[in-house]
Design a protein around this motif. Sequence first.
Motif, PDB file in Angstrom:
ATOM      1  N   SER B  71       0.749  -1.129   0.050  1.00 38.44           N
ATOM      2  CA  SER B  71      -0.023  -0.244   0.059  1.00 38.44           C
ATOM      3  C   SER B  71       0.759   1.455   0.002  1.00 38.44           C
ATOM      4  N   ARG B  72       0.563   2.128  -0.774  1.00 35.29           N
ATOM      5  CA  ARG B  72       1.493   3.326  -0.690  1.00 35.29           C
ATOM      6  C   ARG B  72       1.148   4.165   0.525  1.00 35.29           C
ATOM      7  N   ARG B  73      -0.142   4.046   1.119  1.00 37.41           N
ATOM      8  CA  ARG B  73      -0.212   4.919   2.210  1.00 37.41           C
ATOM      9  C   ARG B  73       0.312   4.383   3.256  1.00 37.41           C
ATOM     10  N   LEU B  74       1.409   5.291   3.807  1.00 38.90           N
ATOM     11  CA  LEU B  74       2.237   4.690   4.822  1.00 38.90           C
ATOM     12  C   LEU B  74       1.618   5.489   6.313  1.00 38.90           C
ATOM     13  N   ILE B  75       1.587   4.604   7.177  1.00 39.11           N
ATOM     14  CA  ILE B  75       0.871   5.429   8.494  1.00 39.11           C
ATOM     15  C   ILE B  75       2.006   5.978   9.236  1.00 39.11           C
ATOM     16  N   SER B  76       1.252   7.064   9.995  1.00 39.80           N
ATOM     17  CA  SER B  76       2.277   7.508  11.053  1.00 39.80           C
ATOM     18  C   SER B  76       1.536   8.016  12.237  1.00 39.80           C
ATOM     19  N   ALA B  77       2.075   8.483  13.342  1.00 45.93           N
ATOM     20  CA  ALA B  77       1.215   8.974  14.456  1.00 45.93           C
ATOM     21  C   ALA B  77       2.013  10.138  15.057  1.00 45.93           C
ATOM     22  N   VAL B  78       1.155  10.809  15.752  1.00 52.10           N
ATOM     23  CA  VAL B  78       2.067  11.965  16.462  1.00 52.10           C
ATOM     24  C   VAL B  78       1.409  11.999  17.816  1.00 52.10           C
ATOM     25  N   ASP B  79       2.588  12.264  18.842  1.00 55.03           N
ATOM     26  CA  ASP B  79       2.265  12.248  20.202  1.00 55.03           C
ATOM     27  C   ASP B  79       1.739  13.542  20.532  1.00 55.03           C
ATOM     28  N   MET B  80       0.329  13.622  20.949  1.00 54.97           N
ATOM     29  CA  MET B  80       0.077  15.060  21.505  1.00 54.97           C
ATOM     30  C   MET B  80      -0.015  15.230  23.094  1.00 54.97           C
ATOM     31  N   ASP B  81       0.751  16.244  23.494  1.00 57.46           N
ATOM     32  CA  ASP B  81       0.982  16.424  24.776  1.00 57.46           C
ATOM     33  C   ASP B  81      -0.149  17.254  25.492  1.00 57.46           C
ATOM     34  N   PRO B  82      -0.865  16.612  26.183  1.00 61.77           N
ATOM     35  CA  PRO B  82      -1.977  17.268  26.962  1.00 61.77           C
ATOM     36  C   PRO B  82      -1.939  18.604  27.575  1.00 61.77           C
ATOM     37  N   ALA B  83      -0.719  18.813  28.239  1.00 57.79           N
ATOM     38  CA  ALA B  83      -0.456  20.203  28.755  1.00 57.79           C
ATOM     39  C   ALA B  83      -0.428  21.148  27.499  1.00 57.79           C
ATOM     40  N   TYR B  84       0.366  20.994  26.482  1.00 58.68           N
ATOM     41  CA  TYR B  84       0.243  21.844  25.324  1.00 58.68           C
ATOM     42  C   TYR B  84      -1.247  21.972  24.928  1.00 58.68           C
ATOM     43  N   LEU B  85      -2.161  21.096  24.847  1.00 53.97           N
ATOM     44  CA  LEU B  85      -3.263  21.354  24.348  1.00 53.97           C
ATOM     45  C   LEU B  85      -4.157  22.098  25.372  1.00 53.97           C
ATOM     46  N   ALA B  86      -3.791  21.751  26.664  1.00 53.17           N
ATOM     47  CA  ALA B  86      -4.541  22.840  27.689  1.00 53.17           C
ATOM     48  C   ALA B  86      -4.130  24.228  27.746  1.00 53.17           C
ATOM     49  N   LYS B  87      -2.951  24.307  27.252  1.00 57.32           N
ATOM     50  CA  LYS B  87      -2.193  25.775  27.371  1.00 57.32           C
ATOM     51  C   LYS B  87      -2.765  26.523  26.189  1.00 57.32           C
ATOM     52  N   HIS B  88      -2.701  26.001  24.957  1.00 59.08           N
ATOM     53  CA  HIS B  88      -3.117  26.693  23.686  1.00 59.08           C
ATOM     54  C   HIS B  88      -4.250  25.943  22.806  1.00 59.08           C
ATOM     55  N   ASP B  89      -4.933  26.832  22.285  1.00 60.74           N
ATOM     56  CA  ASP B  89      -6.032  26.330  21.533  1.00 60.74           C
ATOM     57  C   ASP B  89      -5.633  26.282  19.810  1.00 60.74           C
ATOM     58  N   GLY B  90      -4.291  26.675  19.727  1.00 57.27           N
ATOM     59  CA  GLY B  90      -3.953  26.518  18.220  1.00 57.27           C
ATOM     60  C   GLY B  90      -3.870  27.984  17.441  1.00 57.27           C
ATOM     61  N   SER B  91      -4.780  28.825  18.092  1.00 57.78           N
ATOM     62  CA  SER B  91      -4.461  30.236  17.458  1.00 57.78           C
ATOM     63  C   SER B  91      -3.077  30.844  17.568  1.00 57.78           C
ATOM     64  N   GLU B  92      -2.550  30.214  18.570  1.00 55.54           N
ATOM     65  CA  GLU B  92      -1.279  31.065  18.797  1.00 55.54           C
ATOM     66  C   GLU B  92      -0.224  30.920  17.377  1.00 55.54           C
ATOM     67  N   LEU B  93      -0.491  29.680  16.816  1.00 59.44           N
ATOM     68  CA  LEU B  93       0.287  29.504  15.591  1.00 59.44           C
ATOM     69  C   LEU B  93       0.139  30.425  14.652  1.00 59.44           C
ATOM     70  N   ALA B  94      -1.145  31.071  14.336  1.00 65.45           N
ATOM     71  CA  ALA B  94      -1.378  31.911  13.597  1.00 65.45           C
ATOM     72  C   ALA B  94      -1.227  33.419  13.907  1.00 65.45           C
ATOM     73  N   SER B  95      -1.119  33.486  15.074  1.00 65.75           N
ATOM     74  CA  SER B  95      -1.354  34.999  15.699  1.00 65.75           C
ATOM     75  C   SER B  95      -0.086  35.853  15.229  1.00 65.75           C
ATOM     76  N   GLY B  96      -0.586  37.091  14.779  1.00 60.96           N
ATOM     77  CA  GLY B  96       0.508  38.161  14.482  1.00 60.96           C
ATOM     78  C   GLY B  96       1.058  37.938  13.217  1.00 60.96           C
ATOM     79  N   ARG B  97       0.351  36.884  12.451  1.00 58.98           N
ATOM     80  CA  ARG B  97       0.971  36.736  10.979  1.00 58.98           C
ATOM     81  C   ARG B  97       0.715  37.877  10.124  1.00 58.98           C
ATOM     82  N   GLY B  98      -0.489  38.286  10.384  1.00 55.52           N
ATOM     83  CA  GLY B  98      -0.836  39.561   9.465  1.00 55.52           C
ATOM     84  C   GLY B  98      -0.227  40.917   9.886  1.00 55.52           C
ATOM     85  N   SER B  99       0.290  40.756  10.939  1.00 59.43           N
ATOM     86  CA  SER B  99       0.978  42.058  11.587  1.00 59.43           C
ATOM     87  C   SER B  99       2.403  42.176  11.529  1.00 59.43           C
ATOM     88  N   GLY B 100       3.226  41.366  10.863  1.00 57.08           N
ATOM     89  CA  GLY B 100       4.436  41.277  10.597  1.00 57.08           C
ATOM     90  C   GLY B 100       5.402  40.016  11.239  1.00 57.08           C
TER      91      GLY B 100
END
Lengths: 359, 433
Positions: B71-100
Amino acid sequence: MPPRIPTSSASSSQALLLNQFSELVISPRLSASSSHHNGLITATANSTFQTHNNSQRQRSSLSKRQFSTTPPRQRLTRQRKQFWQWLETSGAVMRDATQPMNYVKAVGARDTSEDSRDMPFPLNPEFRSQSVLSDEAREIIWKSVVEEGQPIKVVSARYSVDMRRVAAVLRMKAIEKRWKAEGKPLAIPYAKAVQKMLPITQLGQVPHEPINDVHVHSYTMQQVFYPTSESREFTRGDAAKAFGKHIMPVDHKIRIPELINLEKQLAAGVDRNVAEEDFTKAALESEQKLKEREANRVRELEEAKTKVDTGRFEFRIENVNVEELVGRDGRSRKAVGWRYGVPFNDRKKGMVKIPTKVE
Amino acid sequence: MKLRRIARFHGLKRPRVRQTWNKYNLYNLARMRVPFLNNKTFFQQKWWAKAITRGYHGEHIKERKWERMFSRRLISAVDMDPAYLAKHDGSELASGRGSGATTAPKAERKGRGEKKAVAAITPYMQMIYAPMERRLDQAVFRALFASSARQARQFCVHGAVKVNGVKMKYPGYLLNPGDLFQVDIEKVMYATGMKKEHITEAPVEEAEEAASEPAAPKEIDAAADEAAKHNETAKHHDKMKSLKQLRKQAENALKAASSDLSAKRKIALRAMMKDVKTTWAKVAGPGSNPQGPEQIAEQLTKLLSELDITPAADKYKDAPKEEQPAEMGTKEAVEIEQGGGLQTKQERAILKRLIQEELENPHDPSKPYATPWQPRPYMSAFAFIPRYLEVNQNICAAVYLRHPVARQGLAEVPTPFPSGINQLAFNWYLRRG
């Protein structure tokens, strides 16, 4: 190579010759011991001259291989010689398990660093021999779940062992305990030997494995151009929607989502004991919910059947939609019996009949 | 399916790494190199990579069959840290992108449980043969229940493997996550244990050693009996016979009790001790276990209290017990009994431990492998259990937890080849996939 037995005419003369010049035979193997050397000769003598003095006793101790009357090859190839040399020098430590992770090093490798210790394959640094649970660790898991009645999620989070692994440990431990009670023999020497060869996790001291793995969905592997306003808070949930309608945000996909709440509470300054109590409660609740859901499913399946009890038999009648059962082409594996116009391929050559699941 | 026979399976001239625990294979693995491929055409490179990787990964499986599994579909997994998920909601990755802001904020995360990442990349290319690892025979081999993939296949075909409690005779059965497979314990012990002929020589050497000195004829008899016993099968001598033999040996030992404890005497005593244990191991056989080690220890004490041989008994008394190897331990126990007659708690504990060991791993000539069981040579160099399996060695069972995945820096498919070779092989199969 199996022992070769020469033809009858040649055997006696060859054996005689071998017997006469037994002192001259030189074993080609570098590792061949003198006992092996003697064994070859006495065996030859025994097979031909049955009246030999103490042939009975010596014969019983010899393996079949040593009866071969074929003289060993006199010359080793260069490669074979190098092999035996390697086996006696750097390969010698490989023979017995002196330490855990007794893996081979590449020939001529200078790198004896700690980093390559857990590499069973010298050329593949991306595969490591990862630690396993010890027998004691399995016992601890069994105790905390079965005897103390803790939810699997809590045990998994405390020892950082995957929930599926915890479940597997419990399943196999139950079998082991049953066998012990029945007096069935266990493979204890084998288990001890294997545990000596493998790296072992010290349960509770170091995390065993990542417990919140998220499968990388192929939809999320593409780059999506999704225009949105600068002022918008674009969260993980929004990103999941942008990837596809059915894609769930990571917060729901992780195996123990209750841990996020625990971390939030800790960050807010709640006492650790209180937060952990809440976590245990939430874990217990989710486990109860799962059990209820399963019980409901089974009950609904049972209720869908009409049961007619005649005293001697209980007839269970189910409504079946044939089109659903036999599939679109009428050849579904679930379908039963012969259907008009559809060839019955059960015994046809080349048809794969390996079951796809066992329950 | 008829298996392909390969003339030089572990050849040294044109080496191929195989799925076996063979010592030739170990050597081939140790000296494997990636050849200079730049002077080859791309086709030749792919062909070579395909050939060498297939030589390891399920070489007993036909190419057509593998092509269907690929099969050409190779599977992978990512470990998600609950501490990180508790601290951020993901919006921090894009914050300030439009402002420089041009770069994303540095993620303050650490891998959970993972030792290290070799490289930052996820080695997808090492995952080509992941579908192969789903096969039942491969899983049996990976769980260390067979010494080669072909042997694992044979175990399936011969009906020694169960999946979820049901006999599964198809080595090509694809395990589903959560499937529990069991292999017959005797088969596993045979596959992973030392060969029988390795050990049968040992008592003969003892016998010859004794025979070379003409002084003690009775010992020769005892030792010769012992040697003969090793080579017989258990079916041929029943309990009564071995008990009689035991009594005879005990008498012999008692007769010579007054003389000095010479090396020959020690050999004879050791042989007798071994016999005592064997007999009790048989009486308290694995099926019915009427006697615990405590009772056996008591019986042994009673028997051995008749022996009153004082000299050379104190020698091992003060030595630390754990440092002595098992065989020395036996001798030591004999001698302690001769001296004090198992008076102290410690001595009794030693004897109990020895008997426990003997009960767990008895000498039994009826087995097809050398007993007491020992791992076969060079097993440890191949011993690893991938994380997608959870194995319980005591009952020779394992659970296929999930499909193997690639993570950052780690791939779970055990493959001896570097990423480059597997990538070439992947390209080969993409062409026809």
